[in-house]
Design a protein around this motif. Structure first.
Motif, short mmCIF file in Angstrom:
data_model
loop_
_atom_site.label_atom_id
_atom_site.label_comp_id
_atom_site.label_asym_id
_atom_site.label_seq_id
_atom_site.Cartn_x
_atom_site.Cartn_y
_atom_site.Cartn_z
N ILE A 35 0.76 -1.55 -0.05
CA ILE A 35 0.00 0.26 -0.10
C ILE A 35 0.80 1.07 -0.06
O ILE A 35 2.01 1.36 0.78
CB ILE A 35 -0.95 -0.06 1.21
CG1 ILE A 35 -1.74 -1.24 1.04
CG2 ILE A 35 -1.96 0.98 1.30
CD1 ILE A 35 -2.99 -1.45 0.33
N ASN A 36 0.62 2.41 -1.04
CA ASN A 36 1.43 2.70 -0.63
C ASN A 36 0.02 4.26 -1.01
O ASN A 36 -0.49 4.49 -0.89
CB ASN A 36 2.27 3.29 -1.75
CG ASN A 36 1.72 3.67 -3.33
OD1 ASN A 36 0.48 4.33 -3.67
ND2 ASN A 36 2.43 3.45 -4.23
N GLY A 44 -5.11 3.66 7.56
CA GLY A 44 -6.29 2.99 7.83
C GLY A 44 -6.91 2.63 6.14
O GLY A 44 -7.27 1.06 5.83
N ASP A 45 -5.96 2.85 5.10
CA ASP A 45 -5.81 2.38 4.10
C ASP A 45 -5.24 1.08 3.90
O ASP A 45 -6.16 0.30 3.16
CB ASP A 45 -4.97 3.03 2.96
CG ASP A 45 -5.50 4.36 2.46
OD1 ASP A 45 -6.21 4.70 2.45
OD2 ASP A 45 -4.68 5.11 1.67
N ALA A 46 -4.81 0.66 4.82
CA ALA A 46 -4.12 -1.34 4.61
C ALA A 46 -5.09 -2.11 4.89
O ALA A 46 -5.03 -2.91 5.43
CB ALA A 46 -2.76 -0.83 5.60
#
Length: 129
Positions: A35-36, A44-46
């Motif tokens: 994830i970048n 939160g994105d991960a």
């Protein structure tokens, strides 16, 4: 060992070495995500991908396949009939003679078969080369 980062190229290199000793019939599966984005949003994105990751050691017999039966009309025209249900063994074919029986998943003692066409030549058999 996990290696990532720039390697003096205009792209990144990512390497995962599981360092496992697999026995015949075993397969190792590793599903990961990189994830970048903004550092403040990465956690939160991960989190939404955590349940999608997987590391598993699979054994022959972990999957339920379908019976596959190879039929031939004249030893040059072949067809494969598959059982309609997972775990099913019954197939039907309107013509031909049964040449061999296999499975849609690997099974101990069975060899993979390959169907290769090149121009007007075809090959069907266990030799992938």
């Amino acid at each position: 060992r996990i290696r990532y980062g720039q390697a003096g190229r205009d792209y990144n290199v990512f390497t995962v070495n599981a360092r496992l000793r697999l026995r015949s019939g075993q397969s190792y599966v590793s599903r990961q995500f990189l994830i970048n984005g903004l550092l403040s949003k990465i956690e939160g994105d991960a989190k939404q991908w955590v349940d999608e990751t997987a590391n598993d050691l699979l054994e022959t017999g972990d999957f339920v396949g379908r019976s596959l039966v190879m039929y031939s009309v004249d030893n040059s025209v072949y067809g494969i009939a598959a059982a309609t249900e997972r775990g099913g063994e019954t197939t039907t074919c309107s013509q031909g003679v049964v040449r061999c029986i296999g499975s849609s998943v690997p099974e101990k003692g069975m060899n993979a078969y390959f169907s290769i066409s090149c121009g007007n030549r075809t090959y069907l058999g266990p030799d992938r080369y």
